[in-house]
Write a protein that holds these residues in place. Structure first.
Motif, PDB file in Angstrom:
ATOM      1  N   LYS A 117       0.891  -1.083  -0.043  1.00 24.59           N
ATOM      2  CA  LYS A 117       0.098   0.062   0.077  1.00 24.59           C
ATOM      3  C   LYS A 117       0.891   1.125  -0.099  1.00 24.59           C
ATOM      4  O   LYS A 117       1.970   1.274   0.682  1.00 24.59           O
ATOM      5  CB  LYS A 117      -0.927   0.121   1.286  1.00 24.59           C
ATOM      6  CG  LYS A 117      -0.204   0.283   2.373  1.00 24.59           C
ATOM      7  CD  LYS A 117      -1.379   0.205   3.623  1.00 24.59           C
ATOM      8  CE  LYS A 117      -0.597   0.303   5.078  1.00 24.59           C
ATOM      9  NZ  LYS A 117      -1.608   0.155   6.113  1.00 24.59           N
ATOM     10  N   VAL A 118       0.250   2.415  -0.711  1.00 25.85           N
ATOM     11  CA  VAL A 118       1.069   3.583  -0.833  1.00 25.85           C
ATOM     12  C   VAL A 118       0.321   4.708  -0.211  1.00 25.85           C
ATOM     13  O   VAL A 118      -0.946   4.851  -0.762  1.00 25.85           O
ATOM     14  CB  VAL A 118       1.743   3.855  -1.977  1.00 25.85           C
ATOM     15  CG1 VAL A 118       2.438   5.045  -2.223  1.00 25.85           C
ATOM     16  CG2 VAL A 118       2.454   2.550  -2.716  1.00 25.85           C
ATOM     17  N   THR A 119       0.590   5.360   0.633  1.00 21.76           N
ATOM     18  CA  THR A 119      -0.088   6.607   1.173  1.00 21.76           C
ATOM     19  C   THR A 119      -0.214   7.664   0.054  1.00 21.76           C
ATOM     20  O   THR A 119       0.850   7.832  -0.559  1.00 21.76           O
ATOM     21  CB  THR A 119       0.632   7.108   2.528  1.00 21.76           C
ATOM     22  OG1 THR A 119       0.651   6.128   3.615  1.00 21.76           O
ATOM     23  CG2 THR A 119      -0.147   8.346   2.892  1.00 21.76           C
ATOM     24  N   VAL A 120      -1.467   8.310   0.123  1.00 20.94           N
ATOM     25  CA  VAL A 120      -1.850   9.284  -0.813  1.00 20.94           C
ATOM     26  C   VAL A 120      -2.374  10.436   0.227  1.00 20.94           C
ATOM     27  O   VAL A 120      -2.293  10.461   1.170  1.00 20.94           O
ATOM     28  CB  VAL A 120      -2.322   8.894  -2.073  1.00 20.94           C
ATOM     29  CG1 VAL A 120      -1.478   8.078  -3.043  1.00 20.94           C
ATOM     30  CG2 VAL A 120      -3.677   8.078  -1.677  1.00 20.94           C
ATOM     31  N   GLY A 121      -3.174  11.361  -0.758  1.00 19.54           N
ATOM     32  CA  GLY A 121      -3.893  12.274   0.022  1.00 19.54           C
ATOM     33  C   GLY A 121      -5.288  11.861   0.607  1.00 19.54           C
ATOM     34  O   GLY A 121      -5.506  10.717   0.300  1.00 19.54           O
ATOM     35  N   ALA A 122      -6.074  12.894   1.181  1.00 21.88           N
ATOM     36  CA  ALA A 122      -7.118  12.325   1.665  1.00 21.88           C
ATOM     37  C   ALA A 122      -8.407  12.112   0.756  1.00 21.88           C
ATOM     38  O   ALA A 122      -8.342  12.781  -0.252  1.00 21.88           O
ATOM     39  CB  ALA A 122      -7.525  13.634   2.455  1.00 21.88           C
ATOM     40  N   LEU A 123      -9.171  11.003   0.695  1.00 30.93           N
ATOM     41  CA  LEU A 123     -10.015  10.375   0.262  1.00 30.93           C
ATOM     42  C   LEU A 123      -9.544  10.311  -1.363  1.00 30.93           C
ATOM     43  O   LEU A 123     -10.089  11.027  -2.311  1.00 30.93           O
ATOM     44  CB  LEU A 123     -11.383  11.313   0.131  1.00 30.93           C
ATOM     45  CG  LEU A 123     -12.606  10.854  -0.564  1.00 30.93           C
ATOM     46  CD1 LEU A 123     -12.932   9.762  -0.075  1.00 30.93           C
ATOM     47  CD2 LEU A 123     -13.704  12.004  -0.403  1.00 30.93           C
ATOM     48  N   PRO A 124      -8.599   9.323  -1.578  1.00 28.99           N
ATOM     49  CA  PRO A 124      -8.317   9.432  -2.978  1.00 28.99           C
ATOM     50  C   PRO A 124      -9.560   8.810  -3.890  1.00 28.99           C
ATOM     51  O   PRO A 124     -10.235   7.713  -3.504  1.00 28.99           O
ATOM     52  CB  PRO A 124      -7.399   8.030  -2.893  1.00 28.99           C
ATOM     53  CG  PRO A 124      -7.728   7.445  -1.737  1.00 28.99           C
ATOM     54  CD  PRO A 124      -7.958   8.656  -0.824  1.00 28.99           C
ATOM     55  N   ASP A 125      -9.709   9.206  -5.084  1.00 26.29           N
ATOM     56  CA  ASP A 125     -11.043   9.029  -5.895  1.00 26.29           C
ATOM     57  C   ASP A 125     -10.791   8.517  -7.201  1.00 26.29           C
ATOM     58  O   ASP A 125     -10.439   7.310  -7.336  1.00 26.29           O
ATOM     59  CB  ASP A 125     -11.987  10.080  -5.785  1.00 26.29           C
ATOM     60  CG  ASP A 125     -13.252   9.951  -6.119  1.00 26.29           C
ATOM     61  OD1 ASP A 125     -13.683   8.674  -6.280  1.00 26.29           O
ATOM     62  OD2 ASP A 125     -14.218  10.798  -6.082  1.00 26.29           O
ATOM     63  N   GLY A 126     -10.428   9.312  -8.121  1.00 31.05           N
ATOM     64  CA  GLY A 126     -10.063   8.887  -9.619  1.00 31.05           C
ATOM     65  C   GLY A 126      -8.691   8.376  -9.565  1.00 31.05           C
ATOM     66  O   GLY A 126      -7.679   9.008  -8.973  1.00 31.05           O
ATOM     67  N   VAL A 127      -8.352   7.184 -10.075  1.00 28.24           N
ATOM     68  CA  VAL A 127      -6.918   6.788 -10.152  1.00 28.24           C
ATOM     69  C   VAL A 127      -7.048   6.353 -12.104  1.00 28.24           C
ATOM     70  O   VAL A 127      -8.065   5.942 -12.311  1.00 28.24           O
ATOM     71  CB  VAL A 127      -6.779   5.418  -9.540  1.00 28.24           C
ATOM     72  CG1 VAL A 127      -6.631   5.915  -8.079  1.00 28.24           C
ATOM     73  CG2 VAL A 127      -7.857   4.480  -9.702  1.00 28.24           C
ATOM     74  N   ALA A 128      -5.896   6.520 -12.195  1.00 33.21           N
ATOM     75  CA  ALA A 128      -5.279   5.999 -13.863  1.00 33.21           C
ATOM     76  C   ALA A 128      -4.055   5.901 -14.037  1.00 33.21           C
ATOM     77  O   ALA A 128      -3.159   6.580 -13.550  1.00 33.21           O
ATOM     78  CB  ALA A 128      -5.898   7.314 -14.701  1.00 33.21           C
TER      79      ALA A 128
END
Length: 225
Positions: A117-128
């Motif tokens: 798992k990789v930490t990102v910002g709050a509420l990751p939504d769209g990914v591509a």
């Protein structure tokens, strides 16, 4: 062009939270989609194109630890045999994670190997994923909580992919330079307006969806609110 319907898949559930986002896996000619219902929370599902379910995976079993609790799956994408799942935190105003899985090519008994798992910002939504498979771009929506007592800043995360393996850390880009006192405030379009007047620009911007050009050189991200 003529569009021909092949089939209709109706999940046997009576509430929301299923099949919002899907991605096609070429090697197995199957699809993956998000599932977040009472019976199967924080999950993704693999199914054939005629709707036969091959299996569900509860992402929380892989990403939960002393520092993170899954609050629901938001989106997913596939490149080659690599699957990325956007997982919001509980509470959703905390940084989310991207869960990566290695996919096999056995449709009769599919397996999905958790990589990291990789930490990102709050509420990751769209990914591509980029078309060349070298990067995953994440739109971190950063919605406020119900009472708007906590309003995190929207952001965009970029995760490098090398030899089909994601990096351990993401590069996360914010929008603080566009705040009223920021160095790029003058670049805001004249028609820009905030949904929450008390919020900063960085708090008000809520990245939602990502598209990437065919040459993998540019990402286009929609900014809500």
């Amino acid at each position: 062009p003529k569009v021909t319907k092949l089939t209709t898949i109706t999940p046997a559930v009576g509430n929301e939270g299923i099949a919002e986002i899907l991605a096609f896996h070429k090697a197995t000619n199957t699809m993956f989609y998000t599932v977040d219902i009472t019976q199967t929370p924080n999950s993704f599902r693999q199914a054939t194109l005629d709707g036969t379910v091959l299996g569900d995976v509860n992402v929380a079993n892989d990403v939960n630890d002393a520092n993170f609790t899954a609050g629901g799956v938001q989106s997913l994408d596939v490149t080659g045999n690599l699957l990325a799942i956007a997982v919001q935190a509980n509470p959703k105003t905390d940084p989310g994670v991207i869960a990566f899985y290695r996919l096999d090519t056995n449709t009769s008994a599919p397996s999905h190997t958790f990589l990291k798992k990789v930490t990102v910002g709050a509420l990751p939504d769209g990914v591509a994923f980029s078309p060349d498979g070298s990067k995953l771009v994440v739109a971190n929506e950063a919605e406020p909580d119900v009472g708007i007592t906590v309003d995190p800043e929207g952001s965009i995360s970029i995760i490098d992919i090398s030899n089909n393996t994601p990096a351990d850390n993401a590069l996360t880009l914010g929008f603080t330079d566009f705040n009223a006192s920021g160095s790029r405030a003058s670049e805001l379009p004249s028609g820009y307006r905030k949904a929450l007047q008390g919020a900063t620009v960085a708090q008000d911007i809520e990245p939602e969806f990502v598209a990437i050009t065919d040459d993998s050189s540019k990402a286009i991200v929609t900014l809500q609110e």
